[in-house]
Design an enzyme around this catalytic site. Structure first.
Site, PDB file in Angstrom:
ATOM      1  N   LYS A 134      -0.503  -8.588  16.209  1.00  0.00           N
ATOM      2  CA  LYS A 134       0.220  -9.675  15.527  1.00  0.00           C
ATOM      3  C   LYS A 134      -0.211 -11.033  16.105  1.00  0.00           C
ATOM      4  O   LYS A 134      -0.369 -11.996  15.356  1.00  0.00           O
ATOM      5  CB  LYS A 134       1.735  -9.494  15.663  1.00  0.00           C
ATOM      6  CG  LYS A 134       2.314  -8.320  14.893  1.00  0.00           C
ATOM      7  CD  LYS A 134       2.181  -8.425  13.375  1.00  0.00           C
ATOM      8  CE  LYS A 134       3.013  -9.526  12.749  1.00  0.00           C
ATOM      9  NZ  LYS A 134       3.008  -9.426  11.262  1.00  0.00           N
ATOM     10  N   SER A 187       4.145  -1.841  11.902  1.00  0.00           N
ATOM     11  CA  SER A 187       5.188  -2.590  12.618  1.00  0.00           C
ATOM     12  C   SER A 187       5.862  -1.858  13.781  1.00  0.00           C
ATOM     13  O   SER A 187       6.716  -2.443  14.435  1.00  0.00           O
ATOM     14  CB  SER A 187       6.269  -3.003  11.618  1.00  0.00           C
ATOM     15  OG  SER A 187       6.975  -1.852  11.168  1.00  0.00           O
ATOM     16  N   THR A 244       6.288 -12.125  14.750  1.00  0.00           N
ATOM     17  CA  THR A 244       7.314 -11.579  15.636  1.00  0.00           C
ATOM     18  C   THR A 244       7.391 -12.375  16.941  1.00  0.00           C
ATOM     19  O   THR A 244       6.415 -13.015  17.346  1.00  0.00           O
ATOM     20  CB  THR A 244       6.943 -10.107  15.956  1.00  0.00           C
ATOM     21  OG1 THR A 244       7.717  -9.656  17.058  1.00  0.00           O
ATOM     22  CG2 THR A 244       5.477  -9.951  16.352  1.00  0.00           C
ATOM     23  N   ASP A 245       8.534 -12.271  17.616  1.00  0.00           N
ATOM     24  CA  ASP A 245       8.665 -12.902  18.942  1.00  0.00           C
ATOM     25  C   ASP A 245       7.921 -12.098  20.011  1.00  0.00           C
ATOM     26  O   ASP A 245       7.749 -12.582  21.135  1.00  0.00           O
ATOM     27  CB  ASP A 245      10.146 -13.066  19.336  1.00  0.00           C
ATOM     28  CG  ASP A 245      10.904 -11.751  19.476  1.00  0.00           C
ATOM     29  OD1 ASP A 245      10.347 -10.675  19.151  1.00  0.00           O
ATOM     30  OD2 ASP A 245      12.071 -11.794  19.924  1.00  0.00           O
ATOM     31  N   GLU A 246       7.476 -10.877  19.669  1.00  0.00           N
ATOM     32  CA  GLU A 246       6.833 -10.020  20.682  1.00  0.00           C
ATOM     33  C   GLU A 246       5.495 -10.594  21.149  1.00  0.00           C
ATOM     34  O   GLU A 246       4.986 -10.207  22.195  1.00  0.00           O
ATOM     35  CB  GLU A 246       6.685  -8.587  20.146  1.00  0.00           C
ATOM     36  CG  GLU A 246       8.041  -8.023  19.765  1.00  0.00           C
ATOM     37  CD  GLU A 246       8.087  -6.527  19.533  1.00  0.00           C
ATOM     38  OE1 GLU A 246       7.219  -5.799  20.029  1.00  0.00           O
ATOM     39  OE2 GLU A 246       9.021  -6.091  18.834  1.00  0.00           O
ATOM     40  N   ALA A 287      -0.263  -7.393  20.303  1.00  0.00           N
ATOM     41  CA  ALA A 287      -1.616  -7.965  20.409  1.00  0.00           C
ATOM     42  C   ALA A 287      -2.216  -8.166  19.014  1.00  0.00           C
ATOM     43  O   ALA A 287      -2.861  -9.181  18.737  1.00  0.00           O
ATOM     44  CB  ALA A 287      -2.504  -7.061  21.249  1.00  0.00           C
ATOM     45  N   ALA A 325       0.823  -1.222   0.000  1.00  0.00           N
ATOM     46  CA  ALA A 325       0.000   0.000   0.000  1.00  0.00           C
ATOM     47  C   ALA A 325       0.855   1.269   0.000  1.00  0.00           C
ATOM     48  O   ALA A 325       0.312   2.373  -0.096  1.00  0.00           O
ATOM     49  CB  ALA A 325      -0.911   0.003   1.217  1.00  0.00           C
ATOM     50  N   ARG A 362       8.981   4.093  27.506  1.00  0.00           N
ATOM     51  CA  ARG A 362       7.787   3.705  26.733  1.00  0.00           C
ATOM     52  C   ARG A 362       6.797   3.027  27.699  1.00  0.00           C
ATOM     53  O   ARG A 362       7.207   2.165  28.490  1.00  0.00           O
ATOM     54  CB  ARG A 362       8.245   2.717  25.658  1.00  0.00           C
ATOM     55  CG  ARG A 362       7.151   1.973  24.955  1.00  0.00           C
ATOM     56  CD  ARG A 362       7.705   0.841  24.090  1.00  0.00           C
ATOM     57  NE  ARG A 362       8.335   1.296  22.874  1.00  0.00           N
ATOM     58  CZ  ARG A 362       9.025   0.495  22.050  1.00  0.00           C
ATOM     59  NH1 ARG A 362       9.184  -0.786  22.314  1.00  0.00           N
ATOM     60  NH2 ARG A 362       9.560   0.980  20.956  1.00  0.00           N
ATOM     61  N   ASN A 382      14.041  -9.174  16.827  1.00  0.00           N
ATOM     62  CA  ASN A 382      14.260  -7.840  16.229  1.00  0.00           C
ATOM     63  C   ASN A 382      15.263  -7.904  15.070  1.00  0.00           C
ATOM     64  O   ASN A 382      16.358  -8.430  15.235  1.00  0.00           O
ATOM     65  CB  ASN A 382      14.841  -6.880  17.275  1.00  0.00           C
ATOM     66  CG  ASN A 382      13.797  -6.402  18.242  1.00  0.00           C
ATOM     67  OD1 ASN A 382      13.220  -7.200  18.972  1.00  0.00           O
ATOM     68  ND2 ASN A 382      13.558  -5.098  18.274  1.00  0.00           N
ATOM     69  N   TYR A 403       0.700  -3.360  19.244  1.00  0.00           N
ATOM     70  CA  TYR A 403       1.337  -4.007  18.084  1.00  0.00           C
ATOM     71  C   TYR A 403       1.369  -5.526  18.268  1.00  0.00           C
ATOM     72  O   TYR A 403       0.891  -6.279  17.408  1.00  0.00           O
ATOM     73  CB  TYR A 403       2.762  -3.465  17.883  1.00  0.00           C
ATOM     74  CG  TYR A 403       3.617  -4.332  16.977  1.00  0.00           C
ATOM     75  CD1 TYR A 403       3.324  -4.486  15.618  1.00  0.00           C
ATOM     76  CD2 TYR A 403       4.731  -5.024  17.483  1.00  0.00           C
ATOM     77  CE1 TYR A 403       4.106  -5.297  14.796  1.00  0.00           C
ATOM     78  CE2 TYR A 403       5.512  -5.834  16.667  1.00  0.00           C
ATOM     79  CZ  TYR A 403       5.203  -5.970  15.323  1.00  0.00           C
ATOM     80  OH  TYR A 403       5.972  -6.770  14.515  1.00  0.00           O
TER      81      TYR A 403
END
Ligand code: NAD
Ligand code: TYD
Length: 353
Positions: free
Chosen positions: A163, A83, A133-135, A161, A32, A290, A188, A159
């Site tokens: 993914k 991302s 992702t590993d997150e 959540a 996009a 953060r 990462n 983010y």
């Protein structure tokens, strides 16, 4: 032919470039071109008939279905996403729209194509590879073991959540419909073409511009870093050899805390591009943390390494040298991506969560 989504972003463009270096199989690239998408990354493919670029949204049912019918890909490699964790904290809606609803739309279109337009042989070869992702596994304490494929999902940011939701949808499409999916959960990434809002390119570009190098909180949060080329080779490996319905963790055992990363970059720059005002490390500035900042990510990629034989080529030291050199050699690229939208975002940041 394969269909790649998000192939103008950081990892997607590295993947498309690597793919066409390694094979002659053409790629349809659906992207996009959000703030994170950049056709300049793919400039070297301008006259290459193996690369077909389509500007469009993964949420667009008609477009996705028509691309599948027209190009008949044997696989979909799905990178397209919002991302950046910080952006997800300030504006979660778009993350759920793209990452969840976009993935759902791709699954629905791809399943209809798989069921109705492919022969039996084509169906047995078809794969939908979801790049995650590993997150999604949440945060580790300093002494917990690394994430394995068995670690329960505990996403903490909007983010992760979003993914995690998309990973669950992909899993459900396999279990309910037998749709041939594969999922990779990677740590990462860093390397060429990463947008300078993420830690490593942000620090390199701020340092060169003599701007503060913002460290969130105490700087002791740990990430497990993988050079983007190694992520791309892992995806190719899983696409060719992965077992349908399985998930594979991708990582290279390179845990570092943030302050170490930033000091390493400063030391490399001091060597490669010494500045008369002294070390780049003088620019390090601690800023407000953060919200919900995950303490530590660490990934165990034993399954991918032992079952499929994948190995990363770069360790952190070689990869970070290559990356700093790339940014030094491509300062025009950085200038070009620092668009109005990006400036607006950075102005909003620290202290304003
Ligand atoms: P990125 O933000 O650099 O690129 C995302 C790309 O997707 C952009 O080109 C953007 O234009 C495109 N896109 C966004 N919304 C779209 C939509 N609705 N329709 C079509 N295209 C759209 O991201 P990245 O860092 O390259 O990450 C790619 C994928 O890998 C993501 O799914 C991300 O979750 C995953 N991942 C990233 C990392 C990392 O460290 N960057 C690590 C593990 C997994
Ligand atoms: P980031 O590159 O945003 O990736 P993620 O949040 O997906 O892991 O951030 C990497 C780490 O660096 C993370 O712990 C947050 C931290 N960070 C800073 O300290 N300063 C910054 O300016 C940024 C962007 C990140």
């Amino acid at each position: 032919m394969i269909l790649v989504t998000g192939g103008a972003g950081f990892i997607g463009s590295n993947f498309v470039l690597d793919w066409l270096k390694e094979s002659n199989e053409p790629v349809v690239n659906l992207d996009a071109l959000t703030y994170a998408g950049n056709l300049e990354n793919l400039q070297s493919l301008t006259d290459d008939p193996r690369h077909i670029f389509v500007k469009g949204n993964i949420c667009d049912k008609e477009l996705v279905s028509s691309l599948l019918t027209k190009y008949k890909p044997r696989a979909i490699v799905h990178f397209a996403a919002e991302s950046h964790v910080d952006r997800s904290i300030c504006g979660p809606d778009l993350f759920f729209e793209t990452n969840v609803m976009g993935t759902l739309n791709l699954l629905e279109c791809a399943k209809a194509y798989y069921d109705q337009e492919l022969s039996e042989n084509e169906r047995s070869a078809f794969r939908f590879l979801h790049v995650s992702t590993d997150e999604v596994y949440g945060s580790l304490t300093f002494d917990e073991p690394a994430f394995t494929e068995e670690t329960p999902y505990r996403p903490n940011s909007p983010y992760s959540a979003s993914k995690a939701s998309s990973d669950h949808a992909v899993r459900a499409w396999f279990h309910t419909y037998g749709f041939p999916v594969l999922t990779t959960n990677c740590s990462n990434n860093y390397g060429p073409y990463q947008f300078p809002e993420k830690l490593i390119p942000l620090v390199i570009s701020n340092a060169l511009a003599r701007k503060p190098l913002p460290i969130y909180g105490d700087g002791l949060n740990i990430r497990d870093w993988l050079y983007v080329g190694d992520h791309c080779s892992a995806i190719r490996c899983v696409l060719e050899n992965g077992k349908i319905g399985e998930t594979y963790n991708v990582g290279g055992h390179n845990e570092r805390n943030n302050i170490t990363i930033v000091k390493t970059i400063c030391a490399i720059l001091d060597e490669m591009r010494p500045h008369r005002d002294g070390s780049y490390a003088n620019l390090i500035t601690y800023v407000k943390d953060r919200p919900g900042h995950d303490r530590r990510y660490a990934i165990d990629s034993t399954k991918l390494q032992t079952q499929l034989g994948w190995k990363p080529k770069e360790c952190f030291e070689t990869g970070i040298h290559k990356t700093v050199q790339w940014y030094l050699d491509h300062q025009d690229w950085v200038k070009n991506v620092q668009s109005g939208a990006y400036r607006e975002w950075t102005a909003k940041q620290y202290g304003n969560w």
